[in-house]
Design a protein around this motif. Structure first.
Motif, PDB file in Angstrom:
ATOM      1  N   ARG A   1       0.730  -1.256  -0.066  1.00  0.00           N
ATOM      2  CA  ARG A   1      -0.013   0.273   0.022  1.00  0.00           C
ATOM      3  C   ARG A   1       0.797   1.207   0.004  1.00  0.00           C
ATOM      4  NH1 ARG A   1      -3.419  -3.305   3.255  1.00  0.00           N
ATOM      5  NH2 ARG A   1      -2.357  -2.408   5.385  1.00  0.00           N
ATOM      6  N   SER A   2       1.783   1.147   0.836  1.00  0.00           N
ATOM      7  CA  SER A   2       3.008   2.427   0.682  1.00  0.00           C
ATOM      8  C   SER A   2       3.300   2.772  -0.611  1.00  0.00           C
ATOM      9  CB  SER A   2       4.138   2.109   1.564  1.00  0.00           C
ATOM     10  OG  SER A   2       5.044   2.976   1.542  1.00  0.00           O
ATOM     11  N   ASN A   3       3.816   1.776  -1.456  1.00  0.00           N
ATOM     12  CA  ASN A   3       4.303   1.682  -2.860  1.00  0.00           C
ATOM     13  C   ASN A   3       3.096   2.353  -3.827  1.00  0.00           C
ATOM     14  OD1 ASN A   3       6.730   0.500  -2.222  1.00  0.00           O
ATOM     15  ND2 ASN A   3       6.012  -1.700  -2.776  1.00  0.00           N
ATOM     16  N   ILE A   4       1.981   1.794  -3.428  1.00  0.00           N
ATOM     17  CA  ILE A   4       0.845   2.351  -4.328  1.00  0.00           C
ATOM     18  C   ILE A   4       0.453   3.737  -3.808  1.00  0.00           C
ATOM     19  CG2 ILE A   4      -1.536   2.235  -4.731  1.00  0.00           C
ATOM     20  CD1 ILE A   4      -1.262  -0.791  -4.393  1.00  0.00           C
ATOM     21  N   PHE A   5       0.515   4.237  -2.610  1.00  0.00           N
ATOM     22  CA  PHE A   5       0.361   5.578  -2.339  1.00  0.00           C
ATOM     23  C   PHE A   5       1.418   6.381  -2.877  1.00  0.00           C
ATOM     24  CE2 PHE A   5       2.157   9.126   0.365  1.00  0.00           C
ATOM     25  CZ  PHE A   5       0.777   9.595   0.661  1.00  0.00           C
ATOM     26  N   TYR A   6       2.575   6.003  -3.017  1.00  0.00           N
ATOM     27  CA  TYR A   6       3.847   7.057  -3.449  1.00  0.00           C
ATOM     28  C   TYR A   6       3.760   7.172  -5.085  1.00  0.00           C
ATOM     29  CZ  TYR A   6       6.100   7.741   0.888  1.00  0.00           C
ATOM     30  OH  TYR A   6       6.165   7.977   2.039  1.00  0.00           O
TER      31      TYR A   6
ATOM     32  N   MET B   1      -3.456  -6.578  -7.040  1.00  0.00           N
ATOM     33  CA  MET B   1      -4.761  -7.067  -6.281  1.00  0.00           C
ATOM     34  C   MET B   1      -5.138  -5.972  -5.472  1.00  0.00           C
ATOM     35  SD  MET B   1      -3.280 -10.824  -5.340  1.00  0.00           S
ATOM     36  CE  MET B   1      -4.578 -11.164  -3.819  1.00  0.00           C
ATOM     37  N   VAL B   2      -3.950  -5.079  -4.999  1.00  0.00           N
ATOM     38  CA  VAL B   2      -4.304  -4.315  -4.146  1.00  0.00           C
ATOM     39  C   VAL B   2      -4.981  -2.801  -4.810  1.00  0.00           C
ATOM     40  CG1 VAL B   2      -3.458  -2.565  -2.433  1.00  0.00           C
ATOM     41  CG2 VAL B   2      -3.004  -4.607  -2.122  1.00  0.00           C
ATOM     42  N   GLU B   3      -4.319  -2.447  -6.157  1.00  0.00           N
ATOM     43  CA  GLU B   3      -4.527  -1.557  -7.169  1.00  0.00           C
ATOM     44  C   GLU B   3      -6.169  -1.594  -7.523  1.00  0.00           C
ATOM     45  OE1 GLU B   3      -0.285  -0.265  -8.606  1.00  0.00           O
ATOM     46  OE2 GLU B   3      -1.268  -1.846  -9.693  1.00  0.00           O
ATOM     47  N   HIS B   4      -6.645  -2.867  -7.461  1.00  0.00           N
ATOM     48  CA  HIS B   4      -7.953  -3.204  -7.689  1.00  0.00           C
ATOM     49  C   HIS B   4      -8.810  -3.458  -6.677  1.00  0.00           C
ATOM     50  CE1 HIS B   4      -5.814  -4.269 -11.892  1.00  0.00           C
ATOM     51  NE2 HIS B   4      -7.283  -3.815 -12.270  1.00  0.00           N
ATOM     52  N   GLY B   5      -8.475  -3.229  -5.500  1.00  0.00           N
ATOM     53  CA  GLY B   5      -9.451  -2.990  -4.497  1.00  0.00           C
ATOM     54  C   GLY B   5      -9.411  -4.171  -3.667  1.00  0.00           C
ATOM     55  N   GLU B   6      -8.507  -5.063  -3.743  1.00  0.00           N
ATOM     56  CA  GLU B   6      -8.792  -6.600  -3.066  1.00  0.00           C
ATOM     57  C   GLU B   6      -7.621  -6.537  -1.966  1.00  0.00           C
ATOM     58  OE1 GLU B   6      -8.064 -11.311  -3.994  1.00  0.00           O
ATOM     59  OE2 GLU B   6      -8.189  -9.914  -5.518  1.00  0.00           O
ATOM     60  N   ALA B   7      -8.109  -6.991  -0.818  1.00  0.00           N
ATOM     61  CA  ALA B   7      -7.305  -7.268   0.411  1.00  0.00           C
ATOM     62  C   ALA B   7      -6.215  -8.144   0.195  1.00  0.00           C
ATOM     63  CB  ALA B   7      -8.024  -7.567   1.598  1.00  0.00           C
ATOM     64  N   LEU B   8      -5.174  -7.882   1.057  1.00  0.00           N
ATOM     65  CA  LEU B   8      -3.866  -9.034   1.149  1.00  0.00           C
ATOM     66  C   LEU B   8      -4.011  -9.754   2.345  1.00  0.00           C
ATOM     67  CD1 LEU B   8      -0.959  -7.296  -0.738  1.00  0.00           C
ATOM     68  CD2 LEU B   8      -2.499  -8.799  -1.666  1.00  0.00           C
ATOM     69  N   THR B   9      -4.428 -10.897   2.437  1.00  0.00           N
ATOM     70  CA  THR B   9      -4.511 -11.625   3.444  1.00  0.00           C
ATOM     71  C   THR B   9      -3.554 -12.907   3.505  1.00  0.00           C
ATOM     72  OG1 THR B   9      -6.248 -13.171   2.893  1.00  0.00           O
ATOM     73  CG2 THR B   9      -6.891 -10.959   3.756  1.00  0.00           C
ATOM     74  N   ALA B  10      -3.201 -13.329   4.510  1.00  0.00           N
ATOM     75  CA  ALA B  10      -2.386 -14.257   4.675  1.00  0.00           C
ATOM     76  C   ALA B  10      -2.626 -15.622   3.598  1.00  0.00           C
ATOM     77  CB  ALA B  10      -1.993 -15.042   6.191  1.00  0.00           C
ATOM     78  N   ASP B  11      -4.200 -15.855   3.819  1.00  0.00           N
ATOM     79  CA  ASP B  11      -4.647 -16.939   2.919  1.00  0.00           C
ATOM     80  C   ASP B  11      -4.686 -16.691   1.641  1.00  0.00           C
ATOM     81  OD1 ASP B  11      -5.503 -18.460   4.964  1.00  0.00           O
ATOM     82  OD2 ASP B  11      -7.721 -17.645   5.117  1.00  0.00           O
ATOM     83  N   ASN B  12      -4.774 -15.514   1.023  1.00  0.00           N
ATOM     84  CA  ASN B  12      -4.790 -15.224  -0.543  1.00  0.00           C
ATOM     85  C   ASN B  12      -3.418 -15.107  -0.828  1.00  0.00           C
ATOM     86  OD1 ASN B  12      -4.427 -12.394  -0.123  1.00  0.00           O
ATOM     87  ND2 ASN B  12      -6.617 -11.844  -0.491  1.00  0.00           N
TER      88      ASN B  12
END
Length: 603
Positions: free
Chosen positions: A245-250, A477-488
């Motif tokens: 998320r930090s990378n995407i923010f910058y 995944m994050v850029e398309h609104g998907e959460a990053l969890t241990a499972d995925n």
């Protein structure tokens, strides 16, 4: 018989001659403190006093550049010293605090000088180019200024740039957390050696224990590491997601299309280079599947697991090569690179460039680092085996690249991009392998060397491309609104393992968590350059060995080039074009040929 000592020494128990010579940076901490004070009280105020002057003419611009360089050289030296000290013993709170102070100072300087780019880009392109034409001393900075113009659209106002710079300390939090957790806090359960005695497991010992001919020891080592990481899977997933998320923010803050675009565009690397790497490797994955089948046959195991990829295939004990023997072999193997290269390398090995052996809480892995004003420094954990020998050759390639760049380029262009960084290191490995194959009559060693080359390509090209694809997908995944969890994250990693390694590999559920222990994922979009680097290096090594001195001189000129041209153009000058898939195809065909040779040698 196990191949490691039962006890890891403390830092104080390691002989000084086996450590790097940090005094070549600063004689003591008092000298370091003096430079910290010099930045705060002299160099930084001198530079900030020039704010608002760039519209005054070319002389004002030259003054800013010169003050910025003077500050940058000292700041770099301060940071390198503190970081090297911290890596010697990651549990030493004094040096961890020193590194934090250096990082804080770097953030302070970055924030205080964030006005330079916006103020420069307040000038028109015509004004900037006119400054260069009217003052010959600015010609030296032409490429740097043209780069500023090229990236103009991604530079924000002075106020926003200052805010982004101040947030830098927060943005490195995920990496700092991972490093402290993995290197200092995390402890792994011991395993039993062949005699049933407890054997300590550390990340520094991980690779050598996976070379043990006893599959039970390999399995127990693998499980000790990965089951421990799995206990913290949710925390590690949250930490990695923070980094993404930090990378995407910058990237968004600077107006890039994506985090990957923000990583590639400033380095003048086309997006197609990254995507073509992955797609071209996919075309050749059946070669890796075949290697899995050949390895399984040679080992004679009922099933092939991740912990079976490193054990020697000839059934003999791994070749033992101590540090001095290894250094001698490397010097001989690299003689084709010419007299200047050889003499500089020999001097470096005698001048304590290398921090050789593991000690308690020493940072795991290996790297080469330094600054414009220093010698190179190499951290590693040498284990008297073939893998350590090639690691030493690898890191010496980085060190010689740095040495040559600093010798021939001014500070402005005295660093090289990450895209070309892995070329010099992997070329050294290729030349070392060819030299040892030509000079050894030992069938067991020759078989190990063929396997070494196969595993080098597997580990550096194929494995790192898998990592690069994992990074690309997690950011998407994050850029398309998907959460990053241990499972995925584990599901994505497992899918890639299945695709890359094919049906011969049994995927233990513990392998699903491997993503959580990869430190390079916190240097986002770095690992693909291992893959492009080895592809370029194999092509250049072949040219040097077949064409001789002319090709070697072109390569050494590439090392001397620093950042004076784009990475793509520097490599073209050396003789390889990375904008095409051809180097990747050639490297993968080389991999396939080696697997065929291995199959024939062991039929």
């Amino acid at each position: 018989m196990t191949m490691v000592e039962e006890q890891v020494p403390t830092r104080e128990e390691v002989s000084a001659e086996d450590t790097w010579d940090i005094s070549s940076l600063y004689a003591d901490q008092a000298a370091w403190e003096a430079d910290v004070e010099r930045i705060s009280n002299a160099l930084l105020p001198a530079l900030t006093s020039l704010q608002g002057t760039l519209a005054n003419g070319p002389e004002a611009l030259l003054a800013v550049f010169q003050a910025q360089e003077a500050l940058g050289m000292v700041l770099e030296q301060i940071y390198v010293y503190a970081s090297l000290r911290a890596d010697e013993d990651t549990a030493n709170q004094h040096y961890q605090a020193l590194e934090e102070r250096a990082a804080a100072l770097s953030i302070k300087v970055s924030a205080a000088t964030s006005w330079i780019e916006p103020e420069l880009l307040a000038l028109s392109d015509e004004q900037i180019l006119g400054y260069i034409s009217s003052l010959p001393a600015l010609e030296h900075y032409r490429r740097a200024l043209e780069e500023q113009i090229r990236l103009r659209q991604h530079t924000r106002s002075g106020e926003v740039e200052e805010l982004l710079a101040q947030s830098g300390e927060i943005s490195r939090g995920a990496q700092t957390t991972f490093n402290m957790f993995s290197d200092a806090d995390l402890k792994f359960p011991p395993i039993e050696d062949e005699q049933g005695k407890p054997l300590e497991v550390t990340m520094g010992r991980y690779a050598v224990l996976l070379e043990n001919p006893n599959q039970r020891i390999r399995r127990d080592t693998f499980m000790s590491i990965h089951r421990t990481y799995r206990q913290f899977r949710n925390m590690l997933a949250a930490n990695y997601a923070t980094n993404v998320r930090s990378n995407i923010f910058y990237a968004k803050a600077r107006g890039y299309d994506s985090a990957l675009d923000a990583s590639l565009k400033p380095k003048e690397i086309p997006m197609s280079v990254y995507d073509n790497l992955i797609s071209t490797v996919h075309e050749h994955l059946p070669k890796l599947h075949r290697y899995g089948a050949v390895r399984k046959r040679i080992l004679g195991v009922n099933s092939l697991h991740a912990y079976d990829w490193f054990v020697p295939l000839n059934g003999a004990a791994p070749t033992k090569i101590d540090f001095e023997q290894g250094a001698s072999l490397i010097l001989s193997a690299l003689e084709p690179l010419g007299a200047e290269y050889s003499s500089s390398l020999g001097h470096g090995l005698e001048s304590r460039w290398v921090d050789r052996y593991e000690n308690k809480n020493k940072r795991s892995g290996a790297y080469s680092w330094g600054c414009y004003t220093s010698q190179p420094f190499i951290l590693m954990n040498y284990k008297n085996n073939l893998n350590s020998l090639f690691t030493l050759a690898h890191e010496l390639g980085h060190s010689m690249h740095s040495l040559m760049t600093r010798k021939y380029q001014p500070y402005t262009y005295g660093h090289y991009t990450l895209f070309v960084a892995e070329v010099a290191s992997t070329l050294n490995e290729a030349l070392l392998a060819e030299y040892m194959l030509k000079t050894s009559d030992d069938p067991a060693l020759r078989l190990q060397l063929v396997t070494q080359q196969i595993d080098d390509i597997r580990g550096t090209l194929l494995r790192q491309t898998l990592f690069a694809e994992f990074e690309r997908e997690t950011h998407r995944m994050v850029e398309h609104g998907e959460a990053l969890t241990a499972d995925n994250l584990s599901a994505l990693y497992r899918r890639l393992i299945e695709q890359y390694y094919g049906p011969e590999l049994v995927i233990d559920e513990e392998l699903d968590i491997e993503w959580a222990r990869i430190p390079h994922f916190y240097r986002s979009f770095y690992v693909y350059q291992y893959s492009t680097g080895i592809s370029a290096a194999l092509a250049l090594a072949d040219k040097i060995l077949t064409e001789g001195a002319g090709a070697a001189e072109n390569y050494v000129n590439f090392l001397r080039g620093g950042n004076s041209k784009s990475s793509i153009d520097l490599l073209k000058g050396a003789g390889v074009d990375m904008t095409t898939p051809d180097p990747i195809h050639r490297a993968m065909n080389r991999f396939g040929d080696l697997v065929t040779k291995l199959d024939e040698l062991t039929a």
